[in-house]
Design a protein around this motif. Structure first.
Motif, PDB file in Angstrom:
ATOM      1  N   PRO A 147       2.285  -5.380   1.972  1.00  0.00           N
ATOM      2  CA  PRO A 147       2.537  -4.833   0.636  1.00  0.00           C
ATOM      3  C   PRO A 147       3.609  -3.755   0.593  1.00  0.00           C
ATOM      4  CG  PRO A 147       0.191  -5.138   0.942  1.00  0.00           C
ATOM      5  CD  PRO A 147       0.840  -5.403   2.272  1.00  0.00           C
ATOM      6  N   GLU A 148       3.699  -2.891   1.625  1.00  0.00           N
ATOM      7  CA  GLU A 148       4.750  -1.863   1.567  1.00  0.00           C
ATOM      8  C   GLU A 148       6.119  -2.403   1.881  1.00  0.00           C
ATOM      9  OE1 GLU A 148       4.048   0.901   5.010  1.00  0.00           O
ATOM     10  OE2 GLU A 148       2.285   1.448   3.929  1.00  0.00           O
ATOM     11  N   ARG A 149       6.199  -3.547   2.549  1.00  0.00           N
ATOM     12  CA  ARG A 149       7.503  -4.052   2.997  1.00  0.00           C
ATOM     13  C   ARG A 149       8.102  -5.099   2.068  1.00  0.00           C
ATOM     14  NH1 ARG A 149       7.798  -5.867   9.021  1.00  0.00           N
ATOM     15  NH2 ARG A 149       9.976  -5.819   8.344  1.00  0.00           N
ATOM     16  N   ILE A 150       7.284  -5.780   1.298  1.00  0.00           N
ATOM     17  CA  ILE A 150       7.767  -6.989   0.618  1.00  0.00           C
ATOM     18  C   ILE A 150       8.887  -6.684  -0.377  1.00  0.00           C
ATOM     19  CG2 ILE A 150       6.068  -7.002  -1.271  1.00  0.00           C
ATOM     20  CD1 ILE A 150       5.834 -10.075  -0.734  1.00  0.00           C
ATOM     21  N   GLY A 151       8.829  -5.535  -1.040  1.00  0.00           N
ATOM     22  CA  GLY A 151       9.838  -5.213  -2.044  1.00  0.00           C
ATOM     23  C   GLY A 151      11.217  -4.946  -1.483  1.00  0.00           C
ATOM     24  N   SER A 152      11.304  -4.645  -0.194  1.00  0.00           N
ATOM     25  CA  SER A 152      12.597  -4.296   0.417  1.00  0.00           C
ATOM     26  C   SER A 152      13.265  -5.480   1.109  1.00  0.00           C
ATOM     27  CB  SER A 152      12.405  -3.166   1.435  1.00  0.00           C
ATOM     28  OG  SER A 152      11.598  -3.606   2.517  1.00  0.00           O
ATOM     29  N   LEU A 153      12.610  -6.636   1.107  1.00  0.00           N
ATOM     30  CA  LEU A 153      13.154  -7.772   1.846  1.00  0.00           C
ATOM     31  C   LEU A 153      14.319  -8.420   1.106  1.00  0.00           C
ATOM     32  CD1 LEU A 153       9.816  -9.444   2.991  1.00  0.00           C
ATOM     33  CD2 LEU A 153      11.330  -7.961   4.330  1.00  0.00           C
ATOM     34  N   PRO A 155      17.380 -11.852   1.757  1.00  0.00           N
ATOM     35  CA  PRO A 155      17.661 -12.126   0.349  1.00  0.00           C
ATOM     36  C   PRO A 155      16.382 -12.305  -0.477  1.00  0.00           C
ATOM     37  CG  PRO A 155      18.023 -14.086   1.658  1.00  0.00           C
ATOM     38  CD  PRO A 155      17.750 -12.990   2.629  1.00  0.00           C
ATOM     39  N   ALA A 156      16.553 -12.422  -1.784  1.00  0.00           N
ATOM     40  CA  ALA A 156      15.417 -12.434  -2.699  1.00  0.00           C
ATOM     41  C   ALA A 156      14.407 -13.525  -2.377  1.00  0.00           C
ATOM     42  CB  ALA A 156      15.920 -12.582  -4.135  1.00  0.00           C
ATOM     43  N   ARG A 157      14.895 -14.695  -1.960  1.00  0.00           N
ATOM     44  CA  ARG A 157      13.960 -15.797  -1.696  1.00  0.00           C
ATOM     45  C   ARG A 157      13.005 -15.462  -0.563  1.00  0.00           C
ATOM     46  NH1 ARG A 157      15.624 -18.179   2.850  1.00  0.00           N
ATOM     47  NH2 ARG A 157      17.842 -18.007   3.431  1.00  0.00           N
ATOM     48  N   GLU A 158      13.408 -14.520   0.325  1.00  0.00           N
ATOM     49  CA  GLU A 158      12.520 -14.162   1.424  1.00  0.00           C
ATOM     50  C   GLU A 158      11.265 -13.461   0.921  1.00  0.00           C
ATOM     51  OE1 GLU A 158      12.031 -14.652   4.547  1.00  0.00           O
ATOM     52  OE2 GLU A 158      13.821 -15.846   4.939  1.00  0.00           O
ATOM     53  N   ARG A 159      11.359 -12.764  -0.207  1.00  0.00           N
ATOM     54  CA  ARG A 159      10.163 -12.101  -0.739  1.00  0.00           C
ATOM     55  C   ARG A 159       9.115 -13.140  -1.129  1.00  0.00           C
ATOM     56  NH1 ARG A 159      14.226  -8.611  -2.820  1.00  0.00           N
ATOM     57  NH2 ARG A 159      14.238  -9.510  -4.908  1.00  0.00           N
ATOM     58  N   PHE A 183      -0.330 -10.074  -3.355  1.00  0.00           N
ATOM     59  CA  PHE A 183       0.134 -10.540  -4.663  1.00  0.00           C
ATOM     60  C   PHE A 183       0.506  -9.355  -5.557  1.00  0.00           C
ATOM     61  CE2 PHE A 183      -1.847 -14.883  -4.227  1.00  0.00           C
ATOM     62  CZ  PHE A 183      -0.688 -15.587  -4.504  1.00  0.00           C
ATOM     63  N   ALA A 184      -0.295  -8.310  -5.547  1.00  0.00           N
ATOM     64  CA  ALA A 184      -0.011  -7.154  -6.396  1.00  0.00           C
ATOM     65  C   ALA A 184       1.335  -6.525  -6.030  1.00  0.00           C
ATOM     66  CB  ALA A 184      -1.136  -6.129  -6.269  1.00  0.00           C
ATOM     67  N   ALA A 185       1.600  -6.433  -4.728  1.00  0.00           N
ATOM     68  CA  ALA A 185       2.882  -5.873  -4.288  1.00  0.00           C
ATOM     69  C   ALA A 185       4.034  -6.792  -4.660  1.00  0.00           C
ATOM     70  CB  ALA A 185       2.857  -5.639  -2.780  1.00  0.00           C
ATOM     71  N   SER A 186       3.835  -8.094  -4.526  1.00  0.00           N
ATOM     72  CA  SER A 186       4.862  -9.062  -4.899  1.00  0.00           C
ATOM     73  C   SER A 186       5.144  -8.988  -6.391  1.00  0.00           C
ATOM     74  CB  SER A 186       4.403 -10.466  -4.490  1.00  0.00           C
ATOM     75  OG  SER A 186       5.388 -11.429  -4.772  1.00  0.00           O
ATOM     76  N   TYR A 187       4.094  -8.808  -7.176  1.00  0.00           N
ATOM     77  CA  TYR A 187       4.246  -8.679  -8.633  1.00  0.00           C
ATOM     78  C   TYR A 187       5.056  -7.435  -8.981  1.00  0.00           C
ATOM     79  CZ  TYR A 187       2.878  -8.404 -13.555  1.00  0.00           C
ATOM     80  OH  TYR A 187       2.889  -8.332 -14.928  1.00  0.00           O
ATOM     81  N   ARG A 188       4.748  -6.323  -8.319  1.00  0.00           N
ATOM     82  CA  ARG A 188       5.497  -5.080  -8.571  1.00  0.00           C
ATOM     83  C   ARG A 188       6.955  -5.227  -8.170  1.00  0.00           C
ATOM     84  NH1 ARG A 188       0.748  -2.854  -6.395  1.00  0.00           N
ATOM     85  NH2 ARG A 188       1.767  -2.526  -4.366  1.00  0.00           N
ATOM     86  N   ALA A 190       8.631  -7.793  -8.615  1.00  0.00           N
ATOM     87  CA  ALA A 190       9.220  -8.760  -9.559  1.00  0.00           C
ATOM     88  C   ALA A 190       9.670 -10.041  -8.870  1.00  0.00           C
ATOM     89  CB  ALA A 190      10.384  -8.120 -10.322  1.00  0.00           C
ATOM     90  N   VAL A 191       8.876 -10.515  -7.919  1.00  0.00           N
ATOM     91  CA  VAL A 191       9.192 -11.796  -7.272  1.00  0.00           C
ATOM     92  C   VAL A 191       8.988 -12.905  -8.298  1.00  0.00           C
ATOM     93  CG1 VAL A 191       8.568 -13.389  -5.433  1.00  0.00           C
ATOM     94  CG2 VAL A 191       8.537 -10.921  -5.009  1.00  0.00           C
ATOM     95  N   PRO A 192      10.004 -13.728  -8.569  1.00  0.00           N
ATOM     96  CA  PRO A 192       9.888 -14.755  -9.610  1.00  0.00           C
ATOM     97  C   PRO A 192       8.691 -15.681  -9.383  1.00  0.00           C
ATOM     98  CG  PRO A 192      12.168 -14.544  -8.911  1.00  0.00           C
ATOM     99  CD  PRO A 192      11.351 -13.702  -7.961  1.00  0.00           C
ATOM    100  N   GLY A 193       7.950 -15.938 -10.456  1.00  0.00           N
ATOM    101  CA  GLY A 193       6.820 -16.864 -10.403  1.00  0.00           C
ATOM    102  C   GLY A 193       5.555 -16.299  -9.816  1.00  0.00           C
ATOM    103  N   CYS A 194       5.570 -15.020  -9.433  1.00  0.00           N
ATOM    104  CA  CYS A 194       4.400 -14.435  -8.774  1.00  0.00           C
ATOM    105  C   CYS A 194       3.154 -14.495  -9.656  1.00  0.00           C
ATOM    106  CB  CYS A 194       4.689 -12.998  -8.361  1.00  0.00           C
ATOM    107  SG  CYS A 194       3.258 -12.141  -7.672  1.00  0.00           S
ATOM    108  N   ALA A 195       3.296 -14.184 -10.935  1.00  0.00           N
ATOM    109  CA  ALA A 195       2.125 -14.137 -11.810  1.00  0.00           C
ATOM    110  C   ALA A 195       1.412 -15.492 -11.851  1.00  0.00           C
ATOM    111  CB  ALA A 195       2.532 -13.708 -13.218  1.00  0.00           C
ATOM    112  N   ASP A 196       2.180 -16.573 -11.978  1.00  0.00           N
ATOM    113  CA  ASP A 196       1.569 -17.907 -12.009  1.00  0.00           C
ATOM    114  C   ASP A 196       0.862 -18.215 -10.693  1.00  0.00           C
ATOM    115  OD1 ASP A 196       2.377 -18.405 -14.585  1.00  0.00           O
ATOM    116  OD2 ASP A 196       4.158 -19.548 -14.010  1.00  0.00           O
ATOM    117  N   ARG A 197       1.522 -17.895  -9.570  1.00  0.00           N
ATOM    118  CA  ARG A 197       0.909 -18.163  -8.267  1.00  0.00           C
ATOM    119  C   ARG A 197      -0.365 -17.343  -8.088  1.00  0.00           C
ATOM    120  NH1 ARG A 197       6.410 -18.062  -6.959  1.00  0.00           N
ATOM    121  NH2 ARG A 197       6.316 -15.906  -6.182  1.00  0.00           N
TER     122      ARG A 197
END
Length: 224
Positions: A147-153, A155-159, A183-188, A190-197
């Motif tokens: 969760p602490e690392r996902i936002g800094s990854l 290119p974007a698709r890697e998140r 999921f909460a960290a991915s949502y914060r 703004a990883v595309p499609g996270c909410a649906d997943r």
């Protein structure tokens, strides 16, 4: 007697116009057009034959996707490996089969050029150890740090890839609490499609979507 390619293409066009994608695919195969044949076999609902054509067209990644949809997991992993995608080859084996030793070998040999790829490789190797030997402490430690690392990854698709791998690994070791945090960290982030997943995961794993966002995260005021 082999029919001339131009006649085969004309016949394929006629079959395609009538919706007979299988016959159209056969014509394109005989005419020496594996790319078009592969597309038509997919439309005909025959992913195994489509995969064979994608391989002949030197598109092992597309072949692997077809074989995954047909649940031919070992064959899909071989296609990923043939295309040089050792991370996805190993991931297919460790999550879909019991070939854990082979998965570990693939992860060990996989190049990892970005921080996201390095994190995915670590998740794969640690999941292989957890599934093969029940040694999950290292995996749980890595999952807790996602969760602490996902936002800094980048290119974007890697998140999105790390989100998928981490949540899947958490599911395998029966830690939905970690899956929800990821999921909460991915949502914060703004990883595309996270909410649906996240919604689909919560319904499947928890049986309840209460509190799970139903839409994209609002923009961060600090970044606008």
């Amino acid at each position: 007697m082999r029919r001339p390619p131009d006649l085969l293409v004309r016949a394929a066009h006629c079959y395609e116009q009538t919706g007979d994608h299988a016959q159209a695919a056969r014509c394109h195969e005989e005419a020496g057009h594996p790319l078009k044949a592969a597309e038509l076999w997919e439309q005909a609902g025959d992913p195994v034959r489509a995969a064979d054509c994608w391989l002949r067209a030197r598109r092992p990644g597309r072949a692997a996707a077809c074989l995954l949809s047909a649940r031919r997991y070992e064959a899909a992993a071989e296609c990923f490996e043939q295309g040089g995608d050792l991370l996805n080859a190993g991931w297919t084996l460790v999550t879909r089969t019991r070939s854990f030793a082979t998965a570990e070998q693939l992860f060990a040999a996989a190049p990892a050029r970005t921080a996201g790829e390095r994190l995915r490789r670590r998740l794969g190797r640690q999941l292989a150890a957890a599934r093969a030997y029940g040694e999950s402490d290292a995996l749980l430690s890595t999952l807790a740090g996602v969760p602490e690392r996902i936002g800094s990854l980048a290119p974007a698709r890697e998140r999105a890839e790390v989100e998928l791998w981490a949540v899947t690994a958490a599911d395998h070791v029966r830690r939905p609490d970690l899956g929800a945090l990821i999921f909460a960290a991915s949502y914060r982030a703004a990883v595309p499609g996270c909410a649906d997943r996240w919604q689909h995961w919560a319904a499947r794993v928890l049986g309840d979507t209460t509190g799970v966002p139903a839409g994209p995260a609002p923009p961060d005021p600090a970044q606008t």
